[in-house]
Scaffold this motif. Structure first.
Motif, PDB file in Angstrom:
ATOM      1  N   PRO A 191     -17.032   0.641  -0.546  1.00  0.00           N
ATOM      2  CA  PRO A 191     -16.183  -0.303  -1.296  1.00  0.00           C
ATOM      3  C   PRO A 191     -16.967  -1.419  -1.977  1.00  0.00           C
ATOM      4  O   PRO A 191     -16.430  -2.079  -2.877  1.00  0.00           O
ATOM      5  N   TRP A 243       0.853  -1.201   0.000  1.00  0.00           N
ATOM      6  CA  TRP A 243       0.000   0.000   0.000  1.00  0.00           C
ATOM      7  C   TRP A 243       0.885   1.246   0.000  1.00  0.00           C
ATOM      8  O   TRP A 243       1.879   1.286   0.722  1.00  0.00           O
ATOM      9  N   LYS A 246      -8.287   2.454  -0.954  1.00  0.00           N
ATOM     10  CA  LYS A 246      -9.086   2.608   0.285  1.00  0.00           C
ATOM     11  C   LYS A 246      -8.578   3.813   1.070  1.00  0.00           C
ATOM     12  O   LYS A 246      -7.489   4.336   0.788  1.00  0.00           O
ATOM     13  N   TYR A 247      -9.362   4.234   2.038  1.00  0.00           N
ATOM     14  CA  TYR A 247      -8.914   5.316   2.914  1.00  0.00           C
ATOM     15  C   TYR A 247      -7.930   4.763   3.937  1.00  0.00           C
ATOM     16  O   TYR A 247      -8.051   3.602   4.354  1.00  0.00           O
ATOM     17  N   CYS A 270     -14.461   4.933  -2.375  1.00  0.00           N
ATOM     18  CA  CYS A 270     -13.728   4.415  -1.202  1.00  0.00           C
ATOM     19  C   CYS A 270     -14.636   4.380   0.027  1.00  0.00           C
ATOM     20  O   CYS A 270     -14.440   3.558   0.922  1.00  0.00           O
ATOM     21  N   ASP A 299      -6.042  -1.482  -5.971  1.00  0.00           N
ATOM     22  CA  ASP A 299      -6.996  -1.489  -4.865  1.00  0.00           C
ATOM     23  C   ASP A 299      -6.878  -0.108  -4.243  1.00  0.00           C
ATOM     24  O   ASP A 299      -5.769   0.436  -4.149  1.00  0.00           O
ATOM     25  N   VAL A 350      -5.470   8.790  -0.083  1.00  0.00           N
ATOM     26  CA  VAL A 350      -6.004   7.416  -0.098  1.00  0.00           C
ATOM     27  C   VAL A 350      -4.829   6.457  -0.231  1.00  0.00           C
ATOM     28  O   VAL A 350      -3.719   6.863  -0.588  1.00  0.00           O
ATOM     29  N   THR A 368     -12.065   8.816   6.661  1.00  0.00           N
ATOM     30  CA  THR A 368     -13.234   8.500   5.850  1.00  0.00           C
ATOM     31  C   THR A 368     -13.437   9.594   4.799  1.00  0.00           C
ATOM     32  O   THR A 368     -12.581  10.457   4.643  1.00  0.00           O
ATOM     33  N   GLU A 425      -6.395   3.945   7.502  1.00  0.00           N
ATOM     34  CA  GLU A 425      -7.057   3.568   8.764  1.00  0.00           C
ATOM     35  C   GLU A 425      -7.521   4.821   9.521  1.00  0.00           C
ATOM     36  O   GLU A 425      -6.759   5.785   9.664  1.00  0.00           O
TER      37      GLU A 425
END
Ligand code: HEM
Length: 529
Positions: free
Chosen positions: A346, A194, A498-499, A343, A496, A523, A504, A501
């Protein structure tokens, strides 16, 4: 996990938006400037107000004793509450909102059909656009000197868009390799780890590159001087507009002289012209040679089609710059909103990826019909725009000669009218479950054969006004739609996303009637197998 150092965020440079409007600090410099402007307007009462008088109520006043400058101040810090209040309270009736530089007359949607196709001598959209971006101080008045660029967007680019999918994809891949390299300098990093990125900056650069490829062709579209100057110009316009709107029109010449963003704007304008004028000269000189192969790009179309003054190299370069102003920032914001929405939900990744893969298999790559077939993606983009549009208001028009509406209501010449596009697209009388994000609502609507060609991202109607509506609706919306699909499809099939941890979806930033996707949001990306 390493934050990646992108090559171009400084080119984009919208951090100030986050710093000023993303913080709750009431002590921001912007507020001081605004307060100063408001005080001056208050002292010289009415100096910046419109000359017309339309007797309709104002929205936004907390009491009859509230001074006008406070209402305008609140409008600047985010106009949503005032517009929404007006929309709810005066449902189906006309109301006014008070922006710092002028009053805006907000019409209910019931008048749209009778107004949407009126010509510029009755209702002028370009004059309103120019007024909204403080024309004389942002060098944007060239828009009113003929509609060459609009004509060509409608008659040349839009009908031939399908032919550009593969070119756009090539540009996106090239740029993703540069901006998100699998290795940094001599260090090879694990591409399958990531990494944290500012996706707004990445999308902005990619959109600008694709646009330049289509506008200027493969060779000239990669001119770095032009790239930096045109992006810089667009950025400084945004900032200059925000500041200029704080001051009454009589003060603006003096403010422009002292305003650093105004100096930078003109420097970028000069640099952009300096970069493009030799291109135009070279092309004109080469045209006389028999072996010359004509470029097939927007600049060349303008060179071939422009008449009279439009043909002047200076004007061609300036118009090309205006096109970057109209296209890159709006499209980038829509792209960033879509990624932020994705995101946050998902569960949409899998069906969207499946659609992309199916379509690419069917077309054996990026063929002419590929983007049209991405209907789930189209729906997702429309839903994202419905809830996070570029502006809370649209269909800005200046009334050129008095108009009597079908119910007898009179609009005097000089009135700046508009529609509450965001409130409309959240209105439960028009849209079911209006507050819910339903990414495939338009996809489902298009399942019935008679609705198949409706409800597209680029389609405008009375309920979907974010590209304007009618005769003067955004002429670049089909291009924007294709750009966004190529960028989103490329990003989500390669990575892939995502935000990080604990974070949001960022709240949208609201300045005056404009909505921005927070450019500072990060992200996480990880290369997919
Ligand atoms: C998501 C992206 C975009 C949004 C939300 C957007 C929105 C709008 C809106 C609301 C208007 C005013 C329409 C009206 O008053 O009825 C407009 C005008 C315009 N847009 Fe777009 N736009 C986008 C992308 C683009 C692109 C990619 C281009 C160029 C390729 C473009 C070129 C223009 C031009 C030239 C005008 C002025 C038209 C005129 O002079 O009459 N826009 N846009």
């Amino acid at each position: 996990m390493n934050p990646i150092h992108q090559s171009s965020p400084s080119v984009i440079g919208y951090d100030w938006l986050h710093n000023v409007f993303g913080s709750s600090s009431a002590t921001s410099l912007y507020l001081y400037v605004l307060l100063l402007g408001c005080c001056v307007s208050l002292v010289v009462k009415g100096a910046s107000r419109s000359r017309y008088i339309l007797q309709v109520p104002y929205a936004g006043y907390r009491s009859i004793f509230e001074p006008a400058f406070l209402v305008r101040l609140r409008f600047s810090k985010g106009a949503r509450p005032q517009i929404n209040e007006g929309y709810r309270k005066f449902k189906n009736a006309i109301f006014k909102v008070s922006r710092n530089d002028r009053d805006l007359v907000v019409l209910p949607n019931k008048y749209v059909d009778e107004l949407r196709n009126l010509s510029h001598d009755r209702l002028n959209s370009v004059e309103a656009l120019i007024a909204n971006i403080c024309g004389p101080y942002t060098a944007s008045e060239v828009m009113s000197e003929g509609n060459l660029h609009t004509r060509l967007l409608q008659t040349k680019l839009t009908p031939n868009l399908a032919a550009y999918s593969a070119i756009m994809k090539e540009e996106v891949d090239r740029e993703m390799d540069t901006l998100i390299p699998d290795h940094e300098g001599p260090v090879t990093r694990n591409a399958y780890e990531w990494i944290e990125v500012r996706i707004y900056d990445i999308i902005a650069v990619i959109i600008a590159r694709i646009s330049n490829r289509v506008f200027l062709g493969k060779h000239d579209g990669r001119n770095e001087e032009w790239f930096r100057a045109s992006i810089g110009y667009a950025r400084e316009v945004t900032f200059t507009v925000m500041i200029m709107r704080c001051f009454p029109s009589w003060m603006r010449p003096a403010i422009a002289v002292c305003l650093p963003s105004s100096w930078r704007l003109h420097t970028h304008l000069r640099r952009a012209k300096k970069a493009l004028l030799p291109v135009i000269a070279r092309r004109r000189a080469a045209q006389s040679q028999q072996s010359y192969v004509r470029s097939d790009d927007f600049l060349q179309w303008m060179m071939d089609t422009g008449v009279g003054e439009e043909q002047r190299p200076e004007k061609l370069a300036h118009r090309q710059l205006i096109l970057i102003l109209a296209s890159v920032d709006t499209t980038t914001r829509a792209g960033a909103h879509a990624i932020y929405d994705l995101c946050a939900r998902p569960e949409y990744f899998a069906p969207l990826r499946e659609e992309i893969e199916t379509v690419l298999r069917e077309d054996v790559g990026w063929g002419k019909p590929t983007l049209t077939k991405m209907r789930m993606m189209d729906s997702f983009l429309k839903e994202s725009q419905r809830l996070s549009p570029a502006s809370l208001l649209s269909f800005h028009r200046i009334v050129k000669s008095p108009i009597t509406l079908s119910d007898g209501m009179q609009l005097p010449a000089g009135t700046h009218i508009c529609l509450a596009s965001e409130a409309t697209s959240r209105d439960p009388t028009f849209i079911s479950n209006a507050d819910d994000f339903d990414g495939f609502r338009y996809y489902r609507m298009r399942q019935s054969p008679e609705e198949e060609h409706k409800h597209q991202f680029a389609t405008t109607d009375k309920k979907h006004l974010h590209f304007g509506h009618g005769r003067y609706a955004c002429p670049g919306r089909f291009f924007a739609s294709n750009e966004l699909k190529v960028v989103l499809a490329s990003l989500i099939t390669r990575y892939d996303i995502k935000y990080p941890e604990g974070t949001t979806r960022p709240t949208n930033l609201n300045v005056d009637e404009f909505l921005y996707s927070d450019p500072a949001t990060t992200v996480l990306l990880r290369r997919r197998n």
